[in-house]
Write an enzyme that holds these catalytic residues in place. Structure first.
Site, PDB file in Angstrom:
ATOM      1  CE  LYS A 174      10.013 -27.320  -0.042  1.00 48.62           C
ATOM      2  NZ  LYS A 174       9.014 -27.801  -1.481  1.00 48.62           N
ATOM      3  CG  HIS A 228      14.371 -35.509  -2.869  1.00 46.31           C
ATOM      4  ND1 HIS A 228      14.815 -34.521  -3.636  1.00 46.31           N
ATOM      5  CD2 HIS A 228      13.170 -35.281  -2.626  1.00 46.31           C
ATOM      6  CE1 HIS A 228      13.879 -33.797  -3.721  1.00 46.31           C
ATOM      7  NE2 HIS A 228      12.915 -34.148  -3.015  1.00 46.31           N
ATOM      8  CB  SER A 269      12.505 -23.864   1.391  1.00 47.52           C
ATOM      9  OG  SER A 269      11.527 -24.224   0.490  1.00 47.52           O
TER      10      SER A 269
END
Ligand code: A3P
Length: 280
Positions: A42, A89, A119
């Site tokens: 995010k 990630h 988010s």
């Protein structure tokens, strides 16, 4: 935590990242021209990926995230004939060693962690691959203490900062991109050694605006089942507001104080922290 989550190396992953794949990552064979697209969830990963797509126009593959899938993943990636842009990630410490050995380029996108937290909160609510959470208050504590998927925001960024010179990682800031996308695209093209005219930069800025990207997904002009986030394959979950400062609608004064305390402690010796748009 939940059937959807398993913990590997102390970091919560969804079951979309199999433990076998995570265990085998270190065997991954990098190529010198691989480009890593790195982020904590995010932070604007899809925005950056869309910019890359237009910068290279063809002859590159933006793959699915390296940590998404099962053991067959490594072979799948090795069969890609073109230059690979590989999203991830992963914390730096879990990055396959060969990327480091081959000094692959990497771009890391950072967003004000307060907006990232908000988010990710919405992602937890909307994304069926993430466990149910009680509410903002409970979630806030989880985020602050790194008890969310992909672990602590602080540890993630600090791990990449600590090793920034090993691969010459380029750090980009979501808010700076919002403020001046033209210069940001130029900076990215410069880092990648891509020659591009100002007109072409303008075109890319137009095509990668939030409204344009959101409309394309709604009109299904893009493949909605292909994302650069290991936590979903559904592109429709990505485009929510795309603004700066949404956190102010969620943080109480006390939460803001707790967050600032943690931020100041953790980021005390971080050089990147000087560039993070923390007060927006
Ligand atoms: P919000 O939930 O605050 O709206 P990621 O791509 O890393 O999953 O990050 C998703 C966040 O980036 C979402 O934030 C999304 O709206 C925002 N985003 C996606 N495309 C964008 C764009 N073109 N411009 C600005 N923000 C964008």
């Amino acid at each position: 935590q939940s059937d959807l989550i398993h913990v590997f190396n102390g970091i919560p992953f969804t079951t979309r990242s199999s433990a076998e794949l995570l265990r085998s990552l270190d065997e991954f064979q990098a190529r010198h021209d691989d480009l890593l697209l790195v982020s904590y969830p995010k932070s604007g990963t899809h925005w950056l990926a869309e910019i890359m797509k237009h910068l290279y126009s063809s002859k590159v593959s933006i793959t699915s995230p390296i940590e998404f899938g099962n053991v067959s993943k490594l072979e799948e990636l090795s069969n890609i004939p073109t230059k690979r842009i590989i999203p991830t990630h992963l914390n730096f410490n879990m990055l396959p060693a060969d990327f480091k050995a081959k000094k692959c380029k990497a771009i890391y996108i950072i967003r004000n962690p307060k907006d990232t937290a908000v988010s990710l909160f919405h992602y937890y609510r909307d994304n069926p691959n993430l466990p149910t959470i009680e509410g903002w208050g409970t979630y806030f504590d989880m985020f602050l203490h790194g008890e969310v998927v992909c672990g602590s925001w602080f540890d993630h960024i600090l791990s990449w900062e600590e090793h920034r010179n090993e691969m010459g990682t380029l750090f980009l800031y979501y808010e700076a991109m919002k403020k001046d996308i033209f210069q940001s695209v130029k900076k990215i093209s410069h880092y990648l050694g891509i020659n591009i005219t100002d007109n072409e930069v303008h075109e890319i800025c137009k095509k990668t605006s939030f409204s344009e990207m959101k409309n394309n997904v709604e009109k299904e002009n893009t493949d909605p089942n292909n994302t650069v986030c290991s936590l979903t394959s559904n592109k429709k979950l990505i485009f929510r507001k795309g603004t700066v400062g949404d956190w102010k609608q969620y943080f109480s004064n006390k939460q803001n104080r707790l967050f600032d305390e943690m931020y100041n402690t953790k980021m005390d010796s971080s050089n990147l922290a000087k560039h993070i748009h923390y007060d927006n």
